[in-house]
Write a protein that holds these residues in place. Sequence first.
Motif, PDB file in Angstrom:
ATOM      1  N   ILE A  18       0.843  -1.198   0.000  1.00 52.88           N
ATOM      2  CA  ILE A  18       0.000   0.000   0.000  1.00 52.88           C
ATOM      3  C   ILE A  18       0.882   1.253   0.000  1.00 52.88           C
ATOM      4  O   ILE A  18       0.659   2.188  -0.771  1.00 52.88           O
ATOM      5  N   LEU A  19       1.881   1.261   0.869  1.00 55.23           N
ATOM      6  CA  LEU A  19       2.787   2.414   0.937  1.00 55.23           C
ATOM      7  C   LEU A  19       3.546   2.586  -0.379  1.00 55.23           C
ATOM      8  O   LEU A  19       3.681   3.703  -0.892  1.00 55.23           O
ATOM      9  N   ALA A  27      -8.339  -0.120  -3.694  1.00 58.05           N
ATOM     10  CA  ALA A  27      -8.524  -1.554  -3.916  1.00 58.05           C
ATOM     11  C   ALA A  27      -8.485  -2.337  -2.610  1.00 58.05           C
ATOM     12  O   ALA A  27      -9.137  -3.364  -2.459  1.00 58.05           O
ATOM     13  N   VAL A  28      -7.725  -1.846  -1.645  1.00 62.07           N
ATOM     14  CA  VAL A  28      -7.638  -2.495  -0.330  1.00 62.07           C
ATOM     15  C   VAL A  28      -8.606  -1.845   0.655  1.00 62.07           C
ATOM     16  O   VAL A  28      -9.263  -2.528   1.432  1.00 62.07           O
ATOM     17  N   ALA A  29      -8.706  -0.529   0.601  1.00 57.71           N
ATOM     18  CA  ALA A  29      -9.553   0.197   1.562  1.00 57.71           C
ATOM     19  C   ALA A  29     -11.003  -0.259   1.505  1.00 57.71           C
ATOM     20  O   ALA A  29     -11.691  -0.291   2.527  1.00 57.71           O
ATOM     21  N   GLU A  36      -6.953  -3.940  11.183  1.00 53.84           N
ATOM     22  CA  GLU A  36      -7.015  -2.495  11.454  1.00 53.84           C
ATOM     23  C   GLU A  36      -5.728  -1.794  11.024  1.00 53.84           C
ATOM     24  O   GLU A  36      -5.753  -0.641  10.599  1.00 53.84           O
ATOM     25  N   LYS A  37      -4.595  -2.474  11.112  1.00 54.90           N
ATOM     26  CA  LYS A  37      -3.331  -1.864  10.688  1.00 54.90           C
ATOM     27  C   LYS A  37      -3.349  -1.564   9.186  1.00 54.90           C
ATOM     28  O   LYS A  37      -2.794  -0.567   8.746  1.00 54.90           O
ATOM     29  N   CYS A  73      -3.953   2.532   4.768  1.00 51.40           N
ATOM     30  CA  CYS A  73      -4.725   3.183   3.695  1.00 51.40           C
ATOM     31  C   CYS A  73      -5.045   4.620   4.072  1.00 51.40           C
ATOM     32  O   CYS A  73      -4.869   5.550   3.263  1.00 51.40           O
ATOM     33  N   ASP A  74      -5.502   4.814   5.296  1.00 54.96           N
ATOM     34  CA  ASP A  74      -5.830   6.147   5.807  1.00 54.96           C
ATOM     35  C   ASP A  74      -4.612   7.067   5.728  1.00 54.96           C
ATOM     36  O   ASP A  74      -4.708   8.217   5.289  1.00 54.96           O
ATOM     37  N   ARG A  75      -3.465   6.543   6.128  1.00 51.05           N
ATOM     38  CA  ARG A  75      -2.220   7.328   6.119  1.00 51.05           C
ATOM     39  C   ARG A  75      -1.852   7.774   4.707  1.00 51.05           C
ATOM     40  O   ARG A  75      -1.475   8.926   4.487  1.00 51.05           O
ATOM     41  N   VAL A  76      -1.989   6.879   3.742  1.00 53.13           N
ATOM     42  CA  VAL A  76      -1.648   7.237   2.362  1.00 53.13           C
ATOM     43  C   VAL A  76      -2.637   8.266   1.822  1.00 53.13           C
ATOM     44  O   VAL A  76      -2.231   9.282   1.248  1.00 53.13           O
ATOM     45  N   PHE A  77      -3.929   8.015   2.010  1.00 58.87           N
ATOM     46  CA  PHE A  77      -4.919   8.988   1.525  1.00 58.87           C
ATOM     47  C   PHE A  77      -4.697  10.357   2.166  1.00 58.87           C
ATOM     48  O   PHE A  77      -4.740  11.384   1.483  1.00 58.87           O
ATOM     49  N   LYS A  78      -4.454  10.401   3.470  1.00 59.64           N
ATOM     50  CA  LYS A  78      -4.212  11.691   4.132  1.00 59.64           C
ATOM     51  C   LYS A  78      -2.947  12.352   3.604  1.00 59.64           C
ATOM     52  O   LYS A  78      -2.891  13.579   3.468  1.00 59.64           O
TER      53      LYS A  78
END
Length: 182
Positions: free
Chosen positions: A55-56, A103-105, A113-114, A119-124
Amino acid sequence: MNTREKLVSTTSKLIRKKGYFGTGINEILKSIEVPKGSLYHHFPQGKDELIQAAILYGGEAMMQKYGEALRGKEAEEGLSAMVDVMVNELRNSDFEDACPIAAVALASGVIDEKIRKTCDRVFKGWQSSLSGYLERRGVTNAQEKANELYAMFEGGYVLSKAHRDLNYLEMQKKFIKVILEA
């Protein structure tokens, strides 16, 4: 690329095409021809840890593409070029690729949860980078507008993929100016 990088890169590509649940460890290992022990050597927590790294990696790769599209352009032109990146991603993959994060979110309600937090970290990060871009171009309420634009673009991406019709993304360009001037 070393083995770790190959695992991450391959996983990122597969989750774009198949999502979280469609991407299996055996397929990843087979495609780069490494034994299962290599996965657990580099990712002791297994698939979920590998997915987080992918994801990262995918987020960074897309951010670089978006950055190139935005570079040196005024806000409306740059954002339109960013949409073109998304259009080209879908067109060039014959609608097989998805946003590497979405695709993962989309499965995050039933996965670790990790992974959701990654996903949240990348979108933010994407939204924050876009906010900075808008601020440097004198756009007021840049963070709010960056959030609105990403929500709109991701929705257009999902609909374009689902309908196999790039018009859902292309029509987002009409609303860029409206959001920027609000």
